[in-house]
Each structure stands twice: as structure tokens, then as C-alpha cells.
Design an enzyme around this catalytic site. Structure first.
Site, PDB file in Angstrom:
ATOM      1  N   CYS A   1       5.476   9.525  -3.370  1.00 44.83           N
ATOM      2  CA  CYS A   1       4.594  10.141  -3.700  1.00 44.83           C
ATOM      3  C   CYS A   1       5.093  11.143  -5.052  1.00 44.83           C
ATOM      4  O   CYS A   1       6.094  11.613  -5.291  1.00 44.83           O
ATOM      5  CB  CYS A   1       4.270  11.356  -2.664  1.00 44.83           C
ATOM      6  SG  CYS A   1       3.041  12.658  -3.037  1.00 44.83           S
TER       7      CYS A   1
ATOM      8  N   CYS B   1       9.453  17.948   1.214  1.00 41.10           N
ATOM      9  CA  CYS B   1       9.248  16.801   1.870  1.00 41.10           C
ATOM     10  C   CYS B   1       9.925  15.531   1.312  1.00 41.10           C
ATOM     11  O   CYS B   1      10.275  15.386   0.206  1.00 41.10           O
ATOM     12  CB  CYS B   1       7.730  16.539   1.295  1.00 41.10           C
ATOM     13  SG  CYS B   1       6.806  14.807   1.926  1.00 41.10           S
TER      14      CYS B   1
HETATM   15  N1  SAH Z   1       0.207  14.289   0.908  1.00 41.03           N
HETATM   16  C1  SAH Z   1      -0.669  14.783   1.878  1.00 41.03           C
HETATM   17  C2  SAH Z   1      -0.309  13.845   3.191  1.00 41.03           C
HETATM   18  C3  SAH Z   1       0.953  13.391   3.545  1.00 41.03           C
HETATM   19  S1  SAH Z   1       2.134  14.655   4.075  1.00 41.03           S
HETATM   20  C4  SAH Z   1       0.031  16.246   2.183  1.00 41.03           C
HETATM   21  O1  SAH Z   1       0.729  16.762   1.578  1.00 41.03           O
HETATM   22  O2  SAH Z   1      -1.039  16.900   3.038  1.00 41.03           O
HETATM   23  C5  SAH Z   1       1.813  14.922   5.859  1.00 41.03           C
HETATM   24  C6  SAH Z   1       1.755  16.339   6.342  1.00 41.03           C
HETATM   25  O3  SAH Z   1       3.289  16.464   6.438  1.00 41.03           O
HETATM   26  C7  SAH Z   1       1.655  17.569   5.146  1.00 41.03           C
HETATM   27  O4  SAH Z   1       1.041  18.683   5.942  1.00 41.03           O
HETATM   28  C8  SAH Z   1       2.996  17.871   4.902  1.00 41.03           C
HETATM   29  O5  SAH Z   1       3.100  19.199   4.238  1.00 41.03           O
HETATM   30  C9  SAH Z   1       3.773  17.754   5.973  1.00 41.03           C
HETATM   31  N2  SAH Z   1       5.383  17.593   5.603  1.00 41.03           N
HETATM   32  C10 SAH Z   1       5.970  17.104   4.564  1.00 41.03           C
HETATM   33  N3  SAH Z   1       7.206  17.455   4.882  1.00 41.03           N
HETATM   34  C11 SAH Z   1       7.618  17.769   5.752  1.00 41.03           C
HETATM   35  C12 SAH Z   1       8.607  18.379   6.703  1.00 41.03           C
HETATM   36  N4  SAH Z   1       9.816  18.321   6.201  1.00 41.03           N
HETATM   37  N5  SAH Z   1       8.277  18.866   7.884  1.00 41.03           N
HETATM   38  C13 SAH Z   1       7.161  19.366   8.370  1.00 41.03           C
HETATM   39  N6  SAH Z   1       6.186  18.926   7.816  1.00 41.03           N
HETATM   40  C14 SAH Z   1       6.271  18.182   6.677  1.00 41.03           C
HETATM   41 FE1  SF4 Z   2       3.451  14.139  -1.481  1.00 35.51          FE
HETATM   42 FE2  SF4 Z   2       4.970  15.104   0.619  1.00 35.51          FE
HETATM   43 FE3  SF4 Z   2       3.956  16.772  -1.025  1.00 35.51          FE
HETATM   44 FE4  SF4 Z   2       2.278  15.417   0.848  1.00 35.51          FE
HETATM   45  S1  SF4 Z   2       3.852  16.814   1.244  1.00 35.51           S
HETATM   46  S2  SF4 Z   2       2.171  15.761  -1.596  1.00 35.51           S
HETATM   47  S3  SF4 Z   2       3.571  13.432   0.654  1.00 35.51           S
HETATM   48  S4  SF4 Z   2       5.226  15.292  -1.697  1.00 35.51           S
END
Ligand code: SAH
Ligand code: SF4
Length: 359
Positions: free
Chosen positions: A122, A129
Site C-alpha cells: 500500500c 499498519c
Molecule cells: N486501506 C483501507 C483498507 C485496508 S486496512 C483502510 O485503511 O481503510 C483495513 C483496516 O485495518 C483499516 O481500518 C485500518 O485502519 C485497520 N488497521 C491497519 N493496521 C491496523 C492495526 N495495526 N491494528 C488495527 N487495525 C489496523
Molecule cells: Fe494502506 Fe494500511 Fe493505511 Fe489502509 S491502513 S491505507 S492498508 S497503509
């Protein structure tokens, strides 16, 4: 797998119908092909007995059937199953997570969600994330998005009832392929899912949220909010410097007014950062703007990704405090749900496995 042909699942119904008509076959053949590919998840063009041999031969010559391959399957004690796939060009692995949800009274399965990826990696690089630490490898093609569902259904011989775009990647930054996948997922002749059973989670690409509201089959939106101030949001989501909260919330309101689909705001409480009384008040105010709920999500540990910089100052708010925080939002008139299974809930971890095992 051959790489030089395109997968037939990259074509929408209208595109396939056009192709078939141009080759001199009747248009109704499209319906039969869609049924075989999507409803019956066939693994071989030769098995589509409802169409004549010369059309099967043409499809074999022109198209691939599958665009990805299952390379690993891991079953969890809670019934969820993680699937790792390899892309046909072998550039990366992606992940989908199968999650059965049980009815609390009868203990029967009442829905089955599949969390799917829209990209390998991403580009948004949110600090909390794991996928973000990879950067973008590449956007997924339409077929690669759809095949996560088709291959899982074929493998398990079970139907998935709901899809969530919460795996790797930001779906609205791969807009046209994601929109085409929604077109096929929801096409009546594919016999897969209604648009009301699809949730697209986005970090908040405002102009694309508005664009999606004009799509003929708009789906449910989940907005990864995670902050009530631009200052904190800028620290955890770099891209938010270009899309401030006012712009984002205006786009969400626009989406709701046009589609009448209720909104979910995803919110990870980070200890001492975004979990104050004032945050609770602001969240309540946000959730009252359009019919919506705030979904409080536990912060999943991603230290395996080798965190640097601001990410090292982020810690999960303990569960008791999350419950208190949720109550304050409710007292201020907001709607709240808490993702309860702290630690084991793999929905939040969705998208994290590919990094640790797949590359
Ligand atoms: N890019 C999109 C969808 C993929 S991430 C987005 O950001 O919404 C899907 C979900 O997982 C999002 O709500 C993101 O904020 C959450 N997420 C990412 N890393 C995480 C983590 N370490 N702990 C909990 N939720 C997380
Ligand atoms: Fe990308 Fe992760 Fe951010 Fe979603 S939460 S936009 S997957 S970097």
C-alpha cells in the site's frame, strides 16, 4: 500459469458480451459463462458444458481462467481461515481471511465474511499498519480481486455471504479495478452477493468517495478515521495532509445523501493520543452528522514489521478504558460498537499475514 493472456474475470458482463457478439456468438452465452465462472466457480473452461465446444475453445485461446493461486491455508481455532495467494506474475503474495460469524443464541453460522485485498502492499504508509511499511508493490487487477472470493468458495465448497475490502491496500487508490470488481461481484447473472453485503474500507480519498456515490451499485463504506483532529491524523496517516477532516466528512455526507447507505467510522484508540473525553465528544458529533456508528478497533501489534519513528509511540488503549471511552461517546449521543475479541480478532489483523509470511 501463463502470464501473457488476460483473465476472463478482468472483463465486466458488458465487456464479455461485446467480445462474444463480435466473435459471432449469441449474447445469451454471456449469461451461461458468468454462471459457470462465478456462481459455480469452475476451474476449467472445458467443464462449461452449457456452451458449445467452439466457444469453449475460443475462451481457452483468449483467456486465463484463474489469475491467482492459493499457496497457503491456515485455520485458526476461532474458525477463521487465512488464505495466502500468489499473483500469476509472481510479483507478490496477497491475503484474504475467511470469517464465519456465529449467532449467539443458536450457535449456528449466520454469515460468512471474506476480507479481501485490493493491492499488493500500500502506498499510503499509515504508521500503525504493517501493510503500509511495505510500500506499494502493485495494484491488483479486477480478476485478482474477484478470484480471492472465487478460489476460497471453490476450495471450501462453501458460499461467502459478505465481503469486506479490509485486506492489503487502499481500494479507492485502485479505483477503476475495484469498481469493475464491484460490478461483477454484484452482477445479477454472477449470483454472488448483493451490494448491501459488501463493505469497502477506505483511509478517506474524498474525491473517490464522491465518485463511488455515482456508481450504479454503491456499497457500504467504512472510513478509517482514527483521529478527531487534523494534527494527530497527519501524524499517523501521511496522506491526510492533503485531505483534511472537513473535506473527508463532507465527502462522507455527500455519499450518504446520494446512496442512503449507513456509514461505519473505524477508530483505533491509541493510549493517551486520541482517547480523551474531548475525542469522545468530537466522535459523537461526527457520528450524528449522518446515520453511522463508530467501530472501536483494538490496535494490533505490528512490531514484527520493524517500526520506526512516530509508530514507536503508539500503544493500544487497554480494553477497560476502551469500554469507558465508548460509553462517553454514547453519552454524547453517538453510536458505538466495540470489536471485542482483543488479540485474537483476525479481522483487524487482516492484511498483516502476507507481510510476515508471503514475500
Ligand atoms: N486501506 C483501507 C483498507 C485496508 S486496512 C483502510 O485503511 O481503510 C483495513 C483496516 O485495518 C483499516 O481500518 C485500518 O485502519 C485497520 N488497521 C491497519 N493496521 C491496523 C492495526 N495495526 N491494528 C488495527 N487495525 C489496523
Ligand atoms: Fe494502506 Fe494500511 Fe493505511 Fe489502509 S491502513 S491505507 S492498508 S497503509
Amino acid at each position: 500459469m501463463e502470464k501473457n493472456k488476460t483473465s476472463i474475470k478482468n472483463l465486466t458482463y458488458n465487456q464479455l458480451e461485446k467480445f462474444i457478439a463480435e466473435k459471432g456468438f449469441p449474447k445469451y452465452r454471456t449469461e451461461q459463462i458468468f454462471k459457470a465462472i462465478y456462481t459455480e466457480s469452475t476451474d476449467d473452461f472445458d467443464k462449461i458444458k452449457s456452451i458449445p465446444q467452439d466457444l469453449r475453445d475460443l475462451l481457452k485461446k483468449e483467456f486465463l481462467l484463474d489469475s491467482i493461486e492459493i499457496t497457503k491455508v491456515r485455520e485458526s481455532v476461532d474458525g477463521s481461515i487465512k488464505f495466502l495467494f500468489q499473483l500469476a506474475d509472481k510479483s507478490a503474495s496477497i491475503e484474504a481471511v475467511y470469517m464465519p460469524w456465529f449467532d449467539e443464541e443458536t450457535n449456528e453460522i449466520d454469515r460468512i465474511s471474506l476480507c479481501i485485498s485490493s493491492m499488493a502492499g500500500c502506498p499510503v504508509e499509515c504508521s500503525f499498519c504493517a501493510t503500509g511499511t511495505m510500500g506499494l508493490i502493485r495494484n491488483l487487477e479486477t480478476a485478482e480481486i474477484i478470484d480471492q472470493l472465487i478460489l476460497v468458495e471453490r476450495y471450501l465448497k462453501k458460499k461467502v455471504t459478505n465481503i469486506v475490502f479490509m485486506g492489503m491496500g487502499e481500494p479507492l487508490l485502485n479505483y477503476s479495478n475495484v469498481e469493475k470488481s464491484l460490478d461483477n461481484f454484484t452482477h445479477p447473472k454472477a449470483g454472488l452477493l448483493s451490494r448491501r453485503r459488501i463493505t469497502l474500507s477506505t483511509v478517506g480519498i474524498a474525491n473517490k468517495i464522491e465518485k463511488l456515490s455515482g456508481f450504479h451499485s454503491p456499497v457500504k463504506l467504512a472510513i478509517s478515521l482514527h483521529a478527531t483532529t487534523n494534527g494527530f491524523r497527519n501524524q499517523i496517516i501521511p496522506l491526510s495532509k492533503n485531505i483534511d477532516l472537513t473535506t473527508l466528512l463532507d465527502a462522507v455526507e455527500y455519499y450518504y445523501r446520494k446512496t442512503k447507505m449507513p456509514i461505519t467510522y473505524e477508530y483505533i484508540p491509541f493510549l493517551g493520543m486520541n482517547d480523551t473525553d474531548l475525542d469522545a465528544k468530537r466522535l459523537a458529533k461526527i457520528s450524528k452528522r449522518v446515520p453511522s456508528r463508530i467501530n472501536l478497533i483494538p490496535f494490533n501489534d505490528i512490531s514484527f514489521a520493524g517500526l520506526k519513528g512516530f509508530a514507536t509511540s503508539l500503544f493500544p488503549t487497554p480494553k477497560e478504558l476502551v469500554v469507558e471511552f465508548g460509553k462517553k461517546i454514547v453519552e454524547n449521543g453517538g453510536r458505538v460498537t466495540i470489536r471485542d475479541t482483543f488479540g485474537t480478532d483476525i479481522e483487524a489483523a487482516c492484511g498483516q499475514l502476507a507481510l510476515s509470511e508471503g514475500k
